[in-house]
Design a protein around this motif. Structure first.
Motif, PDB file in Angstrom:
ATOM      1  N   GLU A   1      79.908  40.923 -38.574  1.00  0.00           N
ATOM      2  CA  GLU A   1      81.130  40.665 -39.338  1.00  0.00           C
ATOM      3  C   GLU A   1      81.068  39.335 -40.017  1.00  0.00           C
ATOM      4  O   GLU A   1      80.589  38.387 -39.553  1.00  0.00           O
ATOM      5  CB  GLU A   1      82.340  40.731 -38.420  1.00  0.00           C
ATOM      6  CG  GLU A   1      82.498  42.120 -37.850  1.00  0.00           C
ATOM      7  CD  GLU A   1      83.677  42.219 -36.890  1.00  0.00           C
ATOM      8  OE1 GLU A   1      84.498  41.312 -36.829  1.00  0.00           O
ATOM      9  OE2 GLU A   1      83.747  43.225 -36.206  1.00  0.00           O
TER      10      GLU A   1
ATOM     11  N   ASP B   1      74.668  47.088 -31.013  1.00  0.00           N
ATOM     12  CA  ASP B   1      75.581  48.171 -31.385  1.00  0.00           C
ATOM     13  C   ASP B   1      76.761  47.709 -32.212  1.00  0.00           C
ATOM     14  O   ASP B   1      77.290  48.464 -33.010  1.00  0.00           O
ATOM     15  CB  ASP B   1      76.083  48.890 -30.130  1.00  0.00           C
ATOM     16  CG  ASP B   1      74.970  49.650 -29.434  1.00  0.00           C
ATOM     17  OD1 ASP B   1      73.998  50.037 -30.100  1.00  0.00           O
ATOM     18  OD2 ASP B   1      75.078  49.849 -28.215  1.00  0.00           O
ATOM     19  N   GLN B   2      77.197  46.463 -32.048  1.00  0.00           N
ATOM     20  CA  GLN B   2      78.350  45.975 -32.794  1.00  0.00           C
ATOM     21  C   GLN B   2      77.939  45.601 -34.222  1.00  0.00           C
ATOM     22  O   GLN B   2      76.874  45.026 -34.431  1.00  0.00           O
ATOM     23  CB  GLN B   2      78.923  44.739 -32.095  1.00  0.00           C
ATOM     24  CG  GLN B   2      79.394  45.006 -30.696  1.00  0.00           C
ATOM     25  CD  GLN B   2      79.761  43.713 -29.979  1.00  0.00           C
ATOM     26  OE1 GLN B   2      79.535  42.630 -30.465  1.00  0.00           O
ATOM     27  NE2 GLN B   2      80.323  43.872 -28.802  1.00  0.00           N
TER      28      GLN B   2
END
Length: 102
Positions: free
Chosen positions: A102, A98-99
């Motif tokens: 980055e 879900d994240q």
């Protein structure tokens, strides 16, 4: 590697390695919204004949497997039996948690 599609995991397992027990995995960025990885495993054997790369197009065009004699000993587990072949799996995988990456 635990999220590897079943067909890909079965191909790797047919050569002996357990996909989740990768000796070395490297991330190489995003390509076409997929994440580019190279996972390396070590297997016991010799390259006798045939191609040193295998691209199972019937499964997915976004990956291939290559075989070579290891160039570096650093990732080979201590006491690993010889002769040693390095199996590299080059693959594009979706981001599945879900994240955001980055």
């Amino acid at each position: 590697m635990n999220e590897l599609p079943v067909q890909k995991a079965q191909v790797l397992e047919s050569f002996g390695p357990i996909p989740s027990k990768c000796t070395d995995i490297n991330y190489h960025g995003v390509k076409d919204h997929l994440h580019f990885y190279i996972a390396s495993y070590f297997i016991v054997g010799r390259i006798v004949e045939g191609k040193q790369e295998w691209n199972p197009k019937k499964i997915d065009f976004s990956w291939h497997i290559s075989f070579s004699v290891p160039q570096h000993q650093i990732y080979i587990p201590k006491g690993f039996p010889k002769p040693i072949i390095q199996l590299d799996c080059v693959t594009l995988l979706p981001w599945v948690i879900d994240q955001p990456y980055e």
